[in-house]
Design a protein around this motif. Structure first.
Motif, PDB file in Angstrom:
ATOM      1  N   SER A  92      -4.237   4.833  -0.708  1.00 24.75           N
ATOM      2  CA  SER A  92      -3.371   3.660  -0.378  1.00 24.75           C
ATOM      3  C   SER A  92      -2.449   3.880   0.772  1.00 24.75           C
ATOM      4  O   SER A  92      -2.241   3.115   1.474  1.00 24.75           O
ATOM      5  CB  SER A  92      -2.275   3.616  -1.554  1.00 24.75           C
ATOM      6  N   ARG A 132      -5.524   8.820  -5.149  1.00 20.85           N
ATOM      7  CA  ARG A 132      -5.320   7.337  -5.180  1.00 20.85           C
ATOM      8  C   ARG A 132      -4.067   7.077  -4.194  1.00 20.85           C
ATOM      9  O   ARG A 132      -3.879   6.315  -3.476  1.00 20.85           O
ATOM     10  CB  ARG A 132      -4.793   6.854  -6.320  1.00 20.85           C
ATOM     11  N   GLU A 164       2.447   1.695  -3.282  1.00 22.64           N
ATOM     12  CA  GLU A 164       1.545   2.262  -4.300  1.00 22.64           C
ATOM     13  C   GLU A 164       1.146   3.678  -4.131  1.00 22.64           C
ATOM     14  O   GLU A 164       1.159   4.553  -5.179  1.00 22.64           O
ATOM     15  CB  GLU A 164       0.209   1.369  -3.941  1.00 22.64           C
ATOM     16  N   ASP A 191       0.817  -1.398   0.117  1.00 18.28           N
ATOM     17  CA  ASP A 191      -0.007   0.089  -0.049  1.00 18.28           C
ATOM     18  C   ASP A 191       0.927   1.188  -0.154  1.00 18.28           C
ATOM     19  O   ASP A 191       0.497   2.290  -0.510  1.00 18.28           O
ATOM     20  CB  ASP A 191      -1.014   0.031   1.194  1.00 18.28           C
TER      21      ASP A 191
END
Length: 178
Positions: A114, A110, A82, A79
């Motif tokens: 994440s 995003r 990302e 996570d």
């Protein structure tokens, strides 16, 4: 005294005054930075690294806690990777020839999602570890739930506090009278 020696004395006096004013300014700025760091260190949050607290625990408990916290961190790692990748992509798009604010905003969203997902996994793992400990060990490790990192904040106190002001538009030229 001749006029030349007066000019030299004046130049030396000006140089000394400039030096003194600079020294006073430097001391003043340094004092403000030190006071700010002291104030930051008195804020609540982690006062010492979690691994130092863990190292002082009973060896059998310590090894179990380390293993479980590492496992939680490894689950959260994708996570955070990302999140960093999306942020790097947003930075690259911002520097491109044509700017697409919608795409940059989506990438930043995003990245935030994440990061929140990764933090949630870390915190869930920490709560799981804490639930298995004695009250004394739980109290000692409770600061792992804190988001405050005193050391990092003490090194960069000004960066978080200073917003970047937009550039002011150039004033219109005033008409001249002839």
């Amino acid at each position: 005294m001749t006029s030349r020696s007066l000019k030299i004395a004046l130049a030396v006096s000006v140089a000394l005054n400039v030096f003194a004013a600079t020294a006073v300014g430097a001391v003043w700025v340094a004092r403000d930075k030190i006071e700010h760091r002291i104030a930051e260190s008195h804020k609540s949050g982690r006062s010492e690294p979690v691994w130092d607290v863990i190292e002082r625990m009973d060896p059998t408990v310590r090894d179990q806690v380390k293993a479980q916290l590492r496992a939680a961190a490894m689950q959260a790692r994708p996570d955070f990777e990302e999140a960093r990748a999306a942020r790097r992509e947003a930075i690259a798009l911002t520097g491109a020839e044509t700017f697409d604010p919608v795409a940059v905003a989506a990438l930043l969203e995003r990245s935030r999602a994440s990061e929140a997902r990764g933090r949630s996994r870390l915190e869930a793992g920490a709560v799981e570890v804490l639930s298995q400990l004695s009250p004394t060990d739980r109290k000692a490790l409770a600061p792992i739930l804190s988001r405050h990192k005193a050391r990092r904040d003490a090194r960069k106190p000004e960066k978080a506090a200073k917003p970047v002001a937009p550039a002011a538009p150039a004033p219109a030229a005033a008409p001249t009278r002839s």
